[in-house]
Design a protein around this motif. Structure first.
Motif: not given
Length: 348
Positions: A11, A50, A60, A67
């Motif tokens: 992320g 994502m 993220y 997630e």
């Protein structure tokens, strides 16, 4: 289903296009997940994305348990190809997954084949450093400079060229600016005229040894490029500024002492630099955070560049960084003309 890594380094990178390219080049279909709605505030803005593919993971949405749940739906979507709309927070079918900020977010998942024309256009635009719009309803998607949404299209994403940073210099401060630029997602080039043959030991950093005017012209400065001049050499600084200031570069900053700034600006104008070009200079460079250590200066420089980039993205026409809240003490001006009249702190 592949479990998420224990440390979410996936992320850290804001731009998921490298992950999209990695999946495409591996011949793998990918799941593009896009945050299309945020209610009640949240840690990530609409348009955040994502990417999920075998061996590929990036981006993220919340930094919490969202997630992991999105990943499960993504692998299912990869298997059956059916787009999905996921809701977390108020109205979610998964009330056990809570957003600590109290937000409600909506995420669209779509399966994209490696030969998808819209994916190809997004990645071609990235390579050619041109803006592109991407629109999708989960099944049909289109990308191009003038794409418009159609009824039912939820995913609307504007991709800009990857931000670039050119640092002119070779001392510890210049190296710190360059290293932090790389870590902040800038395509970063260090220009050190007649520098060592070996590049600096900074992963991901491009290096040039030619004179600054030659290097800057070769780099074809565009509105998504920032130039940080940090050499402590007046002739080298001047050569760099003579190319950078009249260019299309979105930011040009100069490291130097406040008390010498007025004279340096006068030199540029005396050499024929238009006043409008000189007024674009951010000097002394960076936000005034009070520190002079190399990485303190680097934080101030990357902070100023980032603040101005987001101000432009929000539609602001201001040439200064966003100001303090009402009632707070005002920060220093960012423009060279204003800084030249403020002799309260020396920057080098």
């Amino acid at each position: 289903m592949e479990p998420l890594p224990e440390w979410p380094m996936f992320g850290v990178a804001e731009d998921v296009r490298p992950a999209m390219r990695q999946a495409r080049d591996s011949g793998e279909a990918q799941i593009l997940a896009t945050l299309v709605s945020v209610g009640g505030g949240g840690p990530r803005p609409e348009g955040t994305q994502m990417v999920f593919a075998p061996g590929v993971l990036a981006g993220y949405f919340s930094g919490g348990c969202v997630e992991g749940d999105v990943a499960g739906h993504a692998w299912a979507c990869l298997d059956d190809g059916e787009p999905r709309t996921l809701v977390y927070g108020e109205g979610s079918p998964w009330p056990d997954i809570r957003l600590l900020c109290g937000a409600r977010i909506e995420i669209v998942l779509e399966r994209i084949a490696p030969d998808d024309p819209a994916l190809g256009e997004v990645l071609a635009a990235e390579a050619e450093r041109r803006p592109v719009a991407y629109v999708s309803d989960g099944r049909r998607r289109s990308a191009g400079p003038d794409v418009r949404p159609w009824p039912g299209a939820k995913v609307i994403k504007a991709y800009e060229p990857t931000p670039r940073l050119v640092v002119v210099g070779g001392d510890p401060t210049a190296l710190a600016i360059a290293e932090l630029g790389v870590k902040s997602g800038f395509e970063t080039t260090l220009v050190r005229p007649k520098g060592p043959q070996a590049p600096p030991p900074i992963a991901g950093l491009a290096y040039r040894r030619d004179e600054p005017d030659v290097a800057l012209r070769a780099l074809d400065l565009d509105p998504w490029t920032a130039v940080a001049v940090a050499t402590h050499d007046l002739d080298t600084d001047r050569a760099a500024l003579q190319v950078a200031l009249p260019s299309a570069a979105g930011y040009v900053g100069l490291l130097g002492a406040r008390r010498r700034l007025a004279g340096r600006l006068a030199e540029l104008e005396a050499a024929g630099m238009p006043a409008a070009a000189v007024s674009r200079l951010h000097a002394p460079i960076g936000l005034d955070i009070g520190g002079k250590a190399p990485f303190e200066v680097a934080v101030s420089v990357i902070g100023e560049i980032t603040a101005l980039r987001h101000a432009r993205a929000s539609g602001s026409t201001s040439t200064t960084v966003p100001g303090p809240a009402a009632g707070a003490s005002a920060g220093r001006p960012s423009s060279a003309s204003a800084a030249a009249n403020t002799l309260t702190r020396e920057e080098s």
